[in-house]
Design an enzyme around this catalytic site. Structure first.
Site, PDB file in Angstrom:
ATOM      1  N   TYR A  58       3.210   1.732  19.990  1.00  0.00           N
ATOM      2  CA  TYR A  58       3.723   0.706  19.068  1.00  0.00           C
ATOM      3  C   TYR A  58       3.503  -0.659  19.684  1.00  0.00           C
ATOM      4  O   TYR A  58       3.832  -0.876  20.854  1.00  0.00           O
ATOM      5  CB  TYR A  58       5.227   0.917  18.819  1.00  0.00           C
ATOM      6  CG  TYR A  58       5.512   1.109  17.348  1.00  0.00           C
ATOM      7  CD1 TYR A  58       5.281   0.060  16.456  1.00  0.00           C
ATOM      8  CD2 TYR A  58       5.959   2.320  16.844  1.00  0.00           C
ATOM      9  CE1 TYR A  58       5.502   0.240  15.093  1.00  0.00           C
ATOM     10  CE2 TYR A  58       6.179   2.501  15.491  1.00  0.00           C
ATOM     11  CZ  TYR A  58       5.944   1.455  14.612  1.00  0.00           C
ATOM     12  OH  TYR A  58       6.142   1.631  13.279  1.00  0.00           O
TER      13      TYR A  58
ATOM     14  N   GLU B 233       4.017  -4.112  17.857  1.00  0.00           N
ATOM     15  CA  GLU B 233       4.230  -5.176  16.870  1.00  0.00           C
ATOM     16  C   GLU B 233       4.056  -6.523  17.539  1.00  0.00           C
ATOM     17  O   GLU B 233       4.491  -6.730  18.673  1.00  0.00           O
ATOM     18  CB  GLU B 233       5.657  -5.096  16.307  1.00  0.00           C
ATOM     19  CG  GLU B 233       5.800  -4.090  15.189  1.00  0.00           C
ATOM     20  CD  GLU B 233       7.214  -4.097  14.602  1.00  0.00           C
ATOM     21  OE1 GLU B 233       7.451  -3.318  13.677  1.00  0.00           O
ATOM     22  OE2 GLU B 233       8.066  -4.872  15.080  1.00  0.00           O
TER      23      GLU B 233
ATOM     24  N   ASP C 297     -14.792 -12.670   0.541  1.00  0.00           N
ATOM     25  CA  ASP C 297     -14.455 -11.259   0.774  1.00  0.00           C
ATOM     26  C   ASP C 297     -15.769 -10.551   1.090  1.00  0.00           C
ATOM     27  O   ASP C 297     -16.446 -10.043   0.199  1.00  0.00           O
ATOM     28  CB  ASP C 297     -13.765 -10.656  -0.444  1.00  0.00           C
ATOM     29  CG  ASP C 297     -13.327  -9.211  -0.184  1.00  0.00           C
ATOM     30  OD1 ASP C 297     -13.618  -8.701   0.917  1.00  0.00           O
ATOM     31  OD2 ASP C 297     -12.698  -8.611  -1.080  1.00  0.00           O
TER      32      ASP C 297
ATOM     33  N   THR D  58     -14.183  -5.688   5.979  1.00  0.00           N
ATOM     34  CA  THR D  58     -13.831  -4.360   6.464  1.00  0.00           C
ATOM     35  C   THR D  58     -14.630  -4.119   7.739  1.00  0.00           C
ATOM     36  O   THR D  58     -15.607  -4.818   8.014  1.00  0.00           O
ATOM     37  CB  THR D  58     -14.209  -3.246   5.463  1.00  0.00           C
ATOM     38  OG1 THR D  58     -15.626  -3.272   5.282  1.00  0.00           O
ATOM     39  CG2 THR D  58     -13.511  -3.426   4.133  1.00  0.00           C
TER      40      THR D  58
ATOM     41  N   LYS E  99     -17.789  -0.360   6.766  1.00  0.00           N
ATOM     42  CA  LYS E  99     -18.923  -0.214   5.844  1.00  0.00           C
ATOM     43  C   LYS E  99     -20.212  -0.351   6.654  1.00  0.00           C
ATOM     44  O   LYS E  99     -20.394   0.408   7.600  1.00  0.00           O
ATOM     45  CB  LYS E  99     -18.757  -1.185   4.677  1.00  0.00           C
ATOM     46  CG  LYS E  99     -17.484  -0.843   3.857  1.00  0.00           C
ATOM     47  CD  LYS E  99     -17.253  -1.688   2.625  1.00  0.00           C
ATOM     48  CE  LYS E  99     -15.956  -1.259   1.932  1.00  0.00           C
ATOM     49  NZ  LYS E  99     -15.619  -2.113   0.777  1.00  0.00           N
TER      50      LYS E  99
ATOM     51  N   ARG F 265     -12.249   2.771  10.064  1.00  0.00           N
ATOM     52  CA  ARG F 265     -11.680   2.293   8.807  1.00  0.00           C
ATOM     53  C   ARG F 265     -10.677   1.185   9.116  1.00  0.00           C
ATOM     54  O   ARG F 265      -9.710   1.391   9.854  1.00  0.00           O
ATOM     55  CB  ARG F 265     -10.958   3.452   8.132  1.00  0.00           C
ATOM     56  CG  ARG F 265     -10.506   3.257   6.736  1.00  0.00           C
ATOM     57  CD  ARG F 265     -10.491   4.590   6.037  1.00  0.00           C
ATOM     58  NE  ARG F 265     -11.864   5.047   5.958  1.00  0.00           N
ATOM     59  CZ  ARG F 265     -12.699   4.698   4.973  1.00  0.00           C
ATOM     60  NH1 ARG F 265     -12.298   3.930   3.991  1.00  0.00           N
ATOM     61  NH2 ARG F 265     -13.947   5.123   4.972  1.00  0.00           N
TER      62      ARG F 265
HETATM   63  C1  LIG Z   1     -14.338  -2.266   0.222  1.00  0.00           C
HETATM   64  C2  LIG Z   1     -13.855  -3.563  -0.303  1.00  0.00           C
HETATM   65  C3  LIG Z   1     -12.513  -3.950  -0.145  1.00  0.00           C
HETATM   66  C4  LIG Z   1     -11.411  -3.032   0.318  1.00  0.00           C
HETATM   67  O1  LIG Z   1     -11.517  -2.339   1.455  1.00  0.00           O
HETATM   68  P1  LIG Z   1     -10.501  -1.093   1.697  1.00  0.00           P
HETATM   69  O2  LIG Z   1     -10.642  -0.884   3.165  1.00  0.00           O
HETATM   70  O3  LIG Z   1     -10.975   0.022   0.852  1.00  0.00           O
HETATM   71  O4  LIG Z   1      -9.139  -1.543   1.320  1.00  0.00           O
HETATM   72  C5  LIG Z   1     -12.152  -5.218  -0.554  1.00  0.00           C
HETATM   73  N1  LIG Z   1     -13.047  -6.059  -1.102  1.00  0.00           N
HETATM   74  C6  LIG Z   1     -14.335  -5.714  -1.290  1.00  0.00           C
HETATM   75  C7  LIG Z   1     -15.269  -6.705  -1.891  1.00  0.00           C
HETATM   76  C8  LIG Z   1     -14.777  -4.453  -0.900  1.00  0.00           C
HETATM   77  O5  LIG Z   1     -16.062  -4.130  -1.101  1.00  0.00           O
END
Ligand SMILES: *Cc1c(COP(=O)(O)O)cnc(C)c1O
Length: 410
Positions: free
Chosen positions: A59, A61, A205, A231, A234, A240
């Site tokens: 943990y 925080e 994003d 993220t 990907k 993840r």
């Molecule tokens: C994949 C994705 C997310 C979210 O990612 P998670 O890990 O699934 O929550 C947010 N915005 C865009 C544009 C994405 O392609």
């Protein structure tokens, strides 16, 4: 109970054969079918080792040097290394690596800059906006007033004049650029100019392209956006998870928006695994990888077009391809079903026109397996036979191809 430093799969098999079977089945599925889901990849064994380490027990925080829990000396080291590697990799002044996922990163980004009820301009969901870009089923659509921009129905490209008009008409507090299916590079400088004209924050994003950015195969949003959400799982090929990159002036707001505003304790094993992935992404081999992901996607998009698919925007600059199978007499769900029966795994997606869904796929995972342009032509041929309904024959050929390019050695 004996404690070992590594937890081999045969230990799990002895203790819990039921779950060992599930994990073995998934490993087999990943190794013997074609993973073309655009958001997926194969992490390295080193990343998996960090994920499966006892740092999962800790943990922690708070932030390094300022934790609410004791015993954080190694947790602090892990997070400091992850943050320094992320900053260096993306040329950012600040990085928060605690976000549990891409969606958590976006939630924290909004929390850092916005108040409930604020207006936000983002890509509309029918055009490739993410759930966190204003879906009524998501916190974003409930707590903020989203206005959606689209893409040109003919070209499939973002219409920057429309973005500008909507920005002037609605005066958003923030503009979001980023998508789950847009296969071209956003023009970050154009978004920045529009945001400046109306005094809006710019949030990129970059969940999908951030791995290409790391490998210098896509332009970086870091110099343009106030906050960059991403993220790590990907194209970037890490565990993840999510992260936020920003300038020094937003650092404190972003950190407080992640913890304690939207999250509790950080997942320290995941943060260690993010650090491992950032280290891998900084190596020259990753630059080669990222460029191959794009050249493979271009090759595959061209081959799908030759089969009769209508490829959105006529091609791709990224790992992503979206295509309409209508000229083949199929819609997206029907195509996905025929492909799945043959061991080819991908998604359906919205198309920029009409109500019919198309297919969305990406080349990040197959490129990690070592496939190149010749294999993309083989994959296109497998699409053709799968869509003719030759499931068993295609499935066998998928098995041959994946046997040649195993994601993990036995
Ligand atoms: C994949 C994705 C997310 C979210 O990612 P998670 O890990 O699934 O929550 C947010 N915005 C865009 C544009 C994405 O392609």
């Amino acid at each position: 109970m004996t404690v070992t430093t590594d937890l081999p799969t045969d230990l799990l098999r002895r203790q819990d054969p039921q779950m060992a079977d599930v994990l073995a089945g998934e490993r087999q599925r990943q190794a013997t079918t074609l993973q073309l889901i655009a958001a997926e990849n194969f992490t390295s064994p080193a990343v998996l080792a960090a994920l499966g380490s006892p740092l999962a027990n800790k943990y922690a925080e708070g932030y390094p040097g300022a934790r609410h829990h004791g015993g954080c000396e190694y947790a602090d080291l892990a997070e400091r290394v992850a943050v320094e590697r992320a900053k260096a990799l993306f040329g950012a002044e600040h990085a928060n690596v605690q976000a549990h996922s891409g969606s958590s990163a976006v939630l924290a980004a909004y929390a850092a800059l916005l108040r409930p009820g604020d207006t936000v301009l983002a890509m509309g969901l029918p055009y490739g906006g993410h759930l966190t870009h204003g879906s009524p089923a998501n916190f974003s659509g409930r707590w903020f007033d989203f206005v959606g921009y689209g893409v040109d129905a003919e070209s499939g490209l973002i219409d920057y004049e429309q973005v500008q008009q909507l920005a002037h008409a609605h005066r958003p507090k923030a503009i979001v650029c980023g998508s789950i299916s847009y296969s071209r590079h956003p023009e970050y400088s154009a978004f920045r100019e529009i945001a400046d004209e109306v005094g809006a924050y710019l949030i990129a994003d970059a969940a999908h392209p951030i791995g290409l950015v790391a490998g210098a195969a896509a332009p970086s949003p870091v110099p343009y956006a106030d906050l960059v959400c991403a993220t790590t799982h990907k194209v970037l090929r890490g565990p993840r998870g999510g992260m936020i990159l920003c300038g020094r002036e937003f650092a404190e707001r972003v950190d407080r928006a992640v913890f304690p505003f939207t999250q509790g304790g950080a997942q320290m094993h995941t943060i260690a695994a993010k650090a491992v992935a950032f280290g891998e992404a900084a190596a020259p081999a990753f630059t080669t990888y990222a460029h191959r992901v794009v050249s493979n996607a271009r090759e595959l998009a061209g081959a799908l077009e030759d089969l009769g698919f209508a490829v959105t925007t006529g091609g791709t600059d990224t790992h992503l391809i979206t295509a309409d199978p209508a000229p083949l007499g199929l819609d997206g769900p029907a195509a996905r079903g025929l492909l799945a029966a043959a061991g080819i795994v991908l998604d359906t997606c919205a198309l920029p026109y009409g109500d019919q869904r198309g297919i969305r796929l990406g080349t990040a995972a197959v490129t990690t397996q070592g496939m190149g342009e010749g294999e993309m032509l083989r994959i296109a041929a497998l699409f053709a036979s799968a869509l003719r309904g030759e499931a068993a024959k295609t499935r066998a050929e998928v098995g041959e191809l994946t046997f040649e390019f195993p994601p993990y050695s036995a």
